[in-house]
Design a protein around this motif. Structure first.
Motif, PDB file in Angstrom:
ATOM      1  N   PRO A 109      -2.877   0.805   2.024  1.00 32.00           N
ATOM      2  CA  PRO A 109      -4.154   1.486   2.258  1.00 32.00           C
ATOM      3  C   PRO A 109      -4.938   1.556   0.945  1.00 32.00           C
ATOM      4  CG  PRO A 109      -2.358   3.067   2.266  1.00 32.00           C
ATOM      5  CD  PRO A 109      -1.740   1.693   2.177  1.00 32.00           C
ATOM      6  N   LEU A 111      -8.665   3.096  -1.145  1.00 31.81           N
ATOM      7  CA  LEU A 111      -9.852   3.933  -1.250  1.00 31.81           C
ATOM      8  C   LEU A 111     -10.791   3.251  -2.234  1.00 31.81           C
ATOM      9  CD1 LEU A 111      -8.243   7.474  -1.577  1.00 31.81           C
ATOM     10  CD2 LEU A 111      -9.323   6.495   0.442  1.00 31.81           C
ATOM     11  N   ARG A 139     -11.450  -0.376  -6.377  1.00 36.01           N
ATOM     12  CA  ARG A 139     -10.438  -0.169  -5.341  1.00 36.01           C
ATOM     13  C   ARG A 139      -9.305   0.660  -5.938  1.00 36.01           C
ATOM     14  NH1 ARG A 139      -5.694  -1.905  -3.293  1.00 36.01           N
ATOM     15  NH2 ARG A 139      -5.578  -2.299  -1.058  1.00 36.01           N
ATOM     16  N   SER A 169     -14.015   6.745  -0.602  1.00 30.40           N
ATOM     17  CA  SER A 169     -14.149   6.450   0.813  1.00 30.40           C
ATOM     18  C   SER A 169     -13.096   5.426   1.199  1.00 30.40           C
ATOM     19  CB  SER A 169     -15.543   5.897   1.106  1.00 30.40           C
ATOM     20  OG  SER A 169     -15.614   5.394   2.415  1.00 30.40           O
ATOM     21  N   ASP A 170     -12.709   5.439   2.486  1.00 34.30           N
ATOM     22  CA  ASP A 170     -11.754   4.426   2.934  1.00 34.30           C
ATOM     23  C   ASP A 170     -12.456   3.128   3.347  1.00 34.30           C
ATOM     24  OD1 ASP A 170     -12.956   5.469   5.143  1.00 34.30           O
ATOM     25  OD2 ASP A 170     -11.120   5.686   6.317  1.00 34.30           O
ATOM     26  N   GLN A 171     -13.768   3.079   3.231  1.00 35.19           N
ATOM     27  CA  GLN A 171     -14.543   1.890   3.526  1.00 35.19           C
ATOM     28  C   GLN A 171     -15.133   1.324   2.227  1.00 35.19           C
ATOM     29  OE1 GLN A 171     -14.726   0.613   6.646  1.00 35.19           O
ATOM     30  NE2 GLN A 171     -13.323   2.280   7.192  1.00 35.19           N
TER      31      GLN A 171
END
Length: 173
Positions: A109, A111, A139, A169-171
């Protein structure tokens, strides 16, 4: 008091005498600009007028030769003379282990930093020391879920620390 006044007066008189003897010449005279000298140029001699020549047929234009390109010096790797490298005694007789590759960017994952510049801190509070500064769009790898508005992350350079959750943000941005 009288002696001090006499010594002071004698010292000043000695300095004045030395300046008069050694500094009597005018140093500015050497620096002065000389007067300009008038130079008389000779009269120009009249040139005979050229006789007109019949026009020749136009010559086809030839391509100009290309200019030689400068040669770039190849980059030289530094050479350090010295003995060959040997394994340290605690690793003698063992084969070197291959480095384990880092997980691919898409496997874990991520961010992304949404601020133009974000400080990564050593503890989850705004008064903790700054570990590094992160540019916008960097990233990050989250190491733990967000807690009290702070996220524990790992930066691309390997540094770990805490960033404010409101600036990630995760996008990707």
């Amino acid at each position: 008091m009288f002696r001090l006044s006499f010594l002071l007066l004698a010292t000043m008189a000695g300095i004045y005498a030395a300046m008069m003897l050694l500094g009597g010449e005018d140093l500015r005279a050497e620096r002065s600009v000389p007067e300009p000298v008038a130079v008389r140029l000779p009269e120009p001699t009249p040139q005979p007028e050229p006789t007109p020549q019949p026009e020749a047929a136009p010559q086809p234009q030839q391509a100009a030769e290309p200019l030689p390109q400068p040669q770039q010096t190849p980059e030289q790797a530094p050479r350090f003379p010295g003995p060959a490298l040997e394994a340290s005694p605690e690793f003698a007789g063992r084969a070197p282990q291959a480095d384990t590759p880092a997980p691919a960017a898409s496997d874990s994952p991520a961010l992304w930093v949404t601020a133009s510049r974000l400080n990564m801190r050593s503890a989850p509070n705004g008064s903790a020391s700054v570990v590094t500064g992160l540019d916008g769009g960097t990233r990050l790898e989250p190491l733990a879920p967000a807690q009290d508005g702070w996220v524990n992350v790992r930066a691309p350079g390997g540094q770990t620390g805490y960033v404010s959750a409101q600036f990630v943000s995760d996008q990707p941005q």
